[in-house]
Design an enzyme around this catalytic site. Structure first.
Site, mmCIF file in Angstrom:
data_model
loop_
_atom_site.group_PDB
_atom_site.id
_atom_site.type_symbol
_atom_site.label_atom_id
_atom_site.label_comp_id
_atom_site.label_asym_id
_atom_site.label_seq_id
_atom_site.Cartn_x
_atom_site.Cartn_y
_atom_site.Cartn_z
ATOM 1 N N LYS A 163 -2.358 4.657 -5.260
ATOM 2 C CA LYS A 163 -2.783 5.446 -6.423
ATOM 3 C C LYS A 163 -1.850 5.177 -7.591
ATOM 4 C CE LYS A 163 -5.196 9.444 -4.692
ATOM 5 N NZ LYS A 163 -4.734 10.211 -3.554
ATOM 6 N N ASP A 169 0.826 -1.211 0.000
ATOM 7 C CA ASP A 169 0.000 0.000 0.000
ATOM 8 C C ASP A 169 0.854 1.253 0.000
ATOM 9 O OD1 ASP A 169 -2.365 -1.277 0.047
ATOM 10 O OD2 ASP A 169 -2.665 -1.128 2.217
ATOM 11 N N MET A 195 -8.133 8.600 9.547
ATOM 12 C CA MET A 195 -8.744 9.272 8.393
ATOM 13 C C MET A 195 -9.656 10.399 8.870
ATOM 14 S SD MET A 195 -9.582 5.738 6.369
ATOM 15 C CE MET A 195 -9.953 4.831 7.867
HETATM 16 N N1 SAH Z 1 -4.087 -0.097 9.048
HETATM 17 C C1 SAH Z 1 -3.598 1.217 9.387
HETATM 18 C C2 SAH Z 1 -4.631 2.301 9.163
HETATM 19 C C3 SAH Z 1 -5.083 2.469 7.752
HETATM 20 S S1 SAH Z 1 -6.245 3.755 7.566
HETATM 21 C C4 SAH Z 1 -3.090 1.228 10.815
HETATM 22 O O1 SAH Z 1 -3.303 0.261 11.565
HETATM 23 O O2 SAH Z 1 -2.451 2.192 11.207
HETATM 24 C C5 SAH Z 1 -5.222 5.096 7.069
HETATM 25 C C6 SAH Z 1 -5.193 6.152 8.151
HETATM 26 O O3 SAH Z 1 -4.284 5.757 9.166
HETATM 27 C C7 SAH Z 1 -4.690 7.493 7.685
HETATM 28 O O4 SAH Z 1 -5.709 8.264 7.091
HETATM 29 C C8 SAH Z 1 -4.231 8.115 8.981
HETATM 30 O O5 SAH Z 1 -5.301 8.616 9.724
HETATM 31 C C9 SAH Z 1 -3.683 6.901 9.722
HETATM 32 N N2 SAH Z 1 -2.229 6.788 9.572
HETATM 33 C C10 SAH Z 1 -1.539 5.804 8.982
HETATM 34 N N3 SAH Z 1 -0.210 6.036 9.053
HETATM 35 C C11 SAH Z 1 -0.063 7.189 9.729
HETATM 36 C C12 SAH Z 1 1.040 7.963 10.151
HETATM 37 N N4 SAH Z 1 2.301 7.597 9.890
HETATM 38 N N5 SAH Z 1 0.804 9.101 10.828
HETATM 39 C C13 SAH Z 1 -0.435 9.490 11.112
HETATM 40 N N6 SAH Z 1 -1.522 8.813 10.734
HETATM 41 C C14 SAH Z 1 -1.347 7.668 10.070
#
Ligand code: SAH
Length: 469
Positions: A57, A35, A169
């Site tokens: 994307k 991803d 998100m």
């Molecule tokens: N599976 C992932 C989440 C995926 S949803 C997990 O467990 O973390 C994607 C969202 O995760 C983003 O929109 C953001 O809100 C958050 N996110 C993922 N990586 C991040 C990071 N390094 N810093 C801040 N937010 C993050």
């Protein structure tokens, strides 16, 4: 024969936050579907012939749709391949692992789920916020800032007993979430922090209250990926923040590369908080040494290695031809500290030279710089990283490039230029005066003094460690 799918949590960004099991799965994978939020540096753990498939994307701005991903996972596994589905954070937290695993189950394909450090917990820790605390918070809730497709469009979960809340998100609908939480009974003064690109060199945090945070997010141009953390625990940050104190946080650095081996300098700068990326990713094509070549080497009086990778290749050929390490010439030379160390690991004390010598057998990669008697390999761009690195070069505002040696200047200028990076805007830093002169000859003008000082101190500390060990 059926393959196997591992859903692997890549962690939130910092490459040190993937699990050991996750790394093992990457190392043995035949194909990795990754991803946008999975750190691309993790893909370097894969075998050179492992296929890498990007599921974020695409260049035409289209996202690989979920049904396409499910189909690709199933197809690869049915071909008998070891498949890794690498997901940012933890695969089960807003990671769609439910849908993807179900598709595999229906196709009769075996899978496993390897958890990862999820972004909410990681962002909180790296921002100096404990998600629970005896005095402030006895519970922790994670929510998505996107509404579920089957919901009424309203967030009406009870906030009772939800002392700390993290929104994934959550940036786009931030004002709506704050309003709703106030309506649900939270005081408008409730503290809130938003952490952008948590755990990376790009981490930024803004703080405010349910009333004021949106303004701060807008004025600081905070964007996705960002984690919203709400609750009184946020006040602990004042005392506990640690990561954002790193000296080089926010600095965008490219580390020029001339070999496929791991870049110690990249590691050093990542640990100092910089957003460092070793570029370009290279790989090697080995040349097999014939038995006659091996006999020539063992029969010679003096042997020089021009690169550390050549030692392993010579050793392999030696063993295959029925010789072993004791058949190497007594006198072995090399041209770099790295090769000297690699020799040492084989139990060989080498001699470090400034240049190759005429009366020796010289073994190394094909190169314009040295005349080698036997070439052990050729260094080429790892094509699997090309598209990904083009994207990476274009998306960031890179400030400085570090040149560890002369050939890294050549590799960098050629590949960064081809990728469309405006080289004239970059400052530079270097190791050694010869490299400095060469970089200047190639058009790099401005030295990044701060990074140059760091390099000098890295070199001093490193030589202390080397001589102590
Ligand atoms: N599976 C992932 C989440 C995926 S949803 C997990 O467990 O973390 C994607 C969202 O995760 C983003 O929109 C953001 O809100 C958050 N996110 C993922 N990586 C991040 C990071 N390094 N810093 C801040 N937010 C993050």
């Amino acid at each position: 024969m059926s393959g196997f799918v591992s859903f692997v949590g890549a962690g939130p960004g910092d490459i040190g936050l993937i699990t050991e099991k996750g790394i093992r799965r990457l190392k043995s994978a035949d194909v990795v579907l990754y991803d946008r939020l999975a750190n691309p540096r993790l893909l370097r753990f894969t075998k050179p012939d492992c296929r890498l498939v990007y599921c974020g994307k695409l260049p035409d701005r289209h996202v690989m749709r979920q049904d396409m991903i499910n189909r690709a996972l199933t197809d690869f596994a049915l071909q008998g391949l070891q498949v890794v589905r690498l997901k940012g954070g933890d695969p089960s937290v807003f990671g769609r692992v439910g849908e993807e695993a179900k598709a595999l189950k229906e196709a009769g394909i075996e899978y496993e789920i390897v958890p990862g450090v999820t972004a909410s917990v990681a962002a909180a820790s790296y921002a100096g916020i404990p998600v629970t605390h005896r005095d402030y918070s006895t519970s922790f809730t994670v929510r998505t800032g996107h509404y579920c497709s089957n919901s009424t469009g309203k967030i009406n979960e009870s906030v009772k007993n939800a002392d700390t809340i993290a929104y994934y998100m959550g940036i786009k609908n931030l004002p709506a979430h704050c309003d709703q939480l106030i309506k649900d009974g939270l005081p408008s003064t409730t503290k809130i922090a938003v952490v952008e690109w948590a755990t990376t060199g790009k981490q930024r945090t803004v703080e405010g209250s349910l009333e004021t945070i949106n303004e701060k997010v807008i004025s600081n141009k905070i964007q996705n990926p960002a984690m919203v953390i709400i609750g009184d625990v946020v006040s602990m940050r004042k005392e506990l923040a640690w990561y954002e104190k790193k000296p080089l946080l926010g600095k965008r650095l490219l580390i020029a590369k001339a070999s496929p081996s791991e870049s110690e300098i990249e590691r050093y700068f990542l640990d100092s908080g910089a957003e460092a990326y070793a570029f370009p990713t290279l790989t090697m094509k080995k040349t097999k040494l014939s038995n006659e070549d091996v006999e020539h080497i063992t029969g010679s009086g003096r042997l020089i290695f021009t690169a550390p990778e050549s030692i392993d290749i010579v050793m392999e050929s030696l063993l295959e031809a029925g010789f072993d390490v004791r058949d190497l010439p007594r006198w072995i030379g090399c041209l770099s500290e790295k090769t000297l160390q690699a020799l040492r690991l084989k139990g060989i004390i080498g001699h470090k030279l400034q240049k190759t010598e005429a009366n020796s057998v010289v073994v190394g990669p094909e190169s314009q710089q040295f005349n080698v008697t036997f070439s052990t390999h050729r260094i080429v761009r790892d094509q699997r990283f090309k598209e990904l690195e083009e994207r990476l070069l274009a998306e960031e505002k890179w400030e400085t490039v570090v040149f560890p040696n002369r050939s890294s200047v050549d590799w960098f200028t050629q590949e960064a230029d081809a990728a469309g990076l405006p080289l004239s805007l970059l400052k530079f830093a270097y190791i050694g005066n010869q490299v400095k002169a060469y970089a200047e000859e190639k058009g790099f003008q401005e030295i990044d003094e701060e990074i140059q000082r760091e390099i000098e101190s890295w070199k001093t500390n490193r030589s202390k460690v080397v001589s102590a060990g």
